[in-house]
Design a protein around this motif. Structure first.
Motif, mmCIF file in Angstrom:
data_model
loop_
_atom_site.group_PDB
_atom_site.id
_atom_site.type_symbol
_atom_site.label_atom_id
_atom_site.label_comp_id
_atom_site.label_asym_id
_atom_site.label_seq_id
_atom_site.Cartn_x
_atom_site.Cartn_y
_atom_site.Cartn_z
ATOM 1 N N SER A 59 -6.085 -4.677 -17.137
ATOM 2 C CA SER A 59 -5.430 -3.408 -16.467
ATOM 3 C C SER A 59 -5.786 -3.351 -15.175
ATOM 4 C CB SER A 59 -5.578 -2.260 -17.130
ATOM 5 O OG SER A 59 -6.962 -1.925 -17.217
ATOM 6 N N HIS A 61 -5.962 -5.851 -12.950
ATOM 7 C CA HIS A 61 -5.841 -6.952 -12.170
ATOM 8 C C HIS A 61 -4.496 -6.683 -11.401
ATOM 9 C CE1 HIS A 61 -7.482 -9.959 -15.258
ATOM 10 N NE2 HIS A 61 -8.473 -9.218 -14.961
ATOM 11 N N ASN A 62 -4.712 -5.905 -10.310
ATOM 12 C CA ASN A 62 -3.890 -5.486 -9.369
ATOM 13 C C ASN A 62 -4.186 -5.421 -8.011
ATOM 14 O OD1 ASN A 62 -5.515 -2.926 -8.749
ATOM 15 N ND2 ASN A 62 -4.891 -2.393 -10.895
ATOM 16 N N LYS A 64 -4.991 -3.740 -5.654
ATOM 17 C CA LYS A 64 -6.089 -2.724 -5.412
ATOM 18 C C LYS A 64 -7.433 -3.040 -5.556
ATOM 19 C CE LYS A 64 -8.226 1.880 -6.161
ATOM 20 N NZ LYS A 64 -8.322 3.178 -6.945
ATOM 21 N N ASP A 126 -4.175 -0.957 1.664
ATOM 22 C CA ASP A 126 -3.716 -0.648 0.195
ATOM 23 C C ASP A 126 -3.680 0.799 0.000
ATOM 24 O OD1 ASP A 126 -3.617 -1.537 -2.564
ATOM 25 O OD2 ASP A 126 -4.863 0.039 -2.676
ATOM 26 N N PRO A 138 4.560 -1.399 -6.067
ATOM 27 C CA PRO A 138 4.711 -2.649 -7.027
ATOM 28 C C PRO A 138 5.457 -3.689 -6.001
ATOM 29 C CG PRO A 138 5.064 -0.545 -8.170
ATOM 30 C CD PRO A 138 5.288 -0.154 -6.788
ATOM 31 N N THR A 142 2.000 -6.943 -4.038
ATOM 32 C CA THR A 142 1.896 -7.816 -5.291
ATOM 33 C C THR A 142 0.565 -8.564 -5.160
ATOM 34 O OG1 THR A 142 3.178 -9.775 -4.120
ATOM 35 C CG2 THR A 142 4.472 -7.904 -5.338
ATOM 36 N N ASN A 143 0.088 -9.150 -6.117
ATOM 37 C CA ASN A 143 -1.124 -9.652 -6.222
ATOM 38 C C ASN A 143 -0.960 -10.936 -5.288
ATOM 39 O OD1 ASN A 143 -2.428 -8.079 -7.920
ATOM 40 N ND2 ASN A 143 -2.152 -9.373 -9.650
#
Length: 327
Positions: A59, A61-62, A64, A126, A138, A142-143
């Motif tokens: 959860s 793994h974003n 931020k 961010d 989102p 993105t990652n």
């Protein structure tokens, strides 16, 4: 990274090293080393726990927390470059440092110090996207895009730091080799050269202003935009929530920039009377932010704090289950 190939003139071959001579007038310098050792241990524990918690929780793994993990890696690296080498130098008086080791350390000290500044700017970016464009966050952040930005920052800082360090490594050092610092910083080393260093001084000033004021200006502009955006929110509760999400980052910015700017101003205005005390205070102020960053983020971010508490409780729960089974 090894800069030893840069030394080929005969004067450097006579004694290919420098001598770190900081804290000569400090009677209790071992207490300073003890304090720095404690700072280093807490830095390792705090940042490694932070990295482990983020890695183990999908959860988080974003974008931020990619930026937060980037800062954690920089924090560990920063204090690992500075503190461990001070123990043999100032506790066991092994203060001689070879040319290659000195300039390698010089590069990494400035590289991770500048990365600290750019990493704080990345966190500001961010927060800017999250608060000003929450619905598009989102798709904007993105990652893969955050990873690309992080890779770009590391590459940029590498290019900014490699040039002045390489120029300093190519200077002839044929007179004093005593570096009045606790480590091989750029300023205390290149001034020992027996050659014209005016270009090196201008280069160092330009680089410092770029890596210090560039990210700081970006952070200030970012938060001006954030404040304007937050004040347009009708609900007081929503305003407080938005400001609260930025509070921990603002604390990190103040903790990092205030001592650095103060030291830069005092050093350039020649207002420092006791060099050893100034060096000790500067060393502590530089190594404190990497220790405090994970603590501040852990305490001020509800989501991360809860995950860390769950992470720390796991061994206790497992031990209780095992004791119950054995009983």
């Amino acid at each position: 990274m090894n800069f030893s190939v840069a030394f080929s003139n005969e004067t450097n071959l006579i004694d290919d090293g420098f001598y770190l001579v900081a804290f000569r007038t400090m009677a209790n310098k071992n207490y300073l080393i003890l304090a720095l050792s404690i700072i280093y241990i807490i830095t390792l524990l705090g940042n490694l726990v932070l990295l482990a918690v983020v890695l183990m929780n999908s959860s988080l793994h974003n974008p931020k927390y990619l930026a937060v993990c980037n800062l954690a890696v920089v924090d560990i690296s920063m204090n690992s470059v500075i503190i461990p080498q001070m123990v043999p130098v100032f506790v066991f008086n092994q203060n001689r440092v070879s040319f290659g080791t000195c300039f390698s350390q010089m590069f990494f000290i400035h590289f991770f110090g500048d990365m600290e500044s750019f990493s704080l700017a990345l966190l500001a970016y961010d927060r800017l996207v999250a608060i000003c464009w929450p619905l598009r966050y989102p798709t904007i952040n993105t990652n893969p895009r955050m990873m690309l930005i992080i890779a770009g920052i590391w590459s940029l800082v590498f290019l900014l730091d490699i040039f002045p360090v390489t120029l300093a490594a190519m200077l002839p050092y044929c007179s004093s080799r005593e570096v009045r610092s606790c480590c091989c910083e750029h300023g205390p080393v290149y001034v020992l050269a027996c050659a014209d260093i005016s270009y090196n001084r201008r280069m160092a000033t330009a680089k410092t202003l770029t890596t210090l004021l560039g990210p700081l200006t970006f952070i200030i502009v970012t938060y001006v935009i954030v404040v304007v955006a937050v004040l347009r929110i009708a609900s007081v509760a929503q305003r407080w929530k938005a400001f609260h999400t930025c509070l921990n980052h603002l604390l990190l910015v103040l903790i990092y920039y205030m001592p650095v700017i103060l030291a830069y101003v005092l050093g350039n205005l020649r207002l420092v009377q006791y060099v050893d005390i100034f060096t000790a205070a500067l060393t502590v102020s530089v190594t404190l932010p990497p220790m405090l960053n994970p603590i501040i983020y852990s305490l001020k971010t509800d989501e991360l704090r809860d995950k860390i508490m769950m992470f720390l409780r796991k061994p206790k729960v497992a031990q209780e289950i095992q004791n119950y089974a054995n009983g």
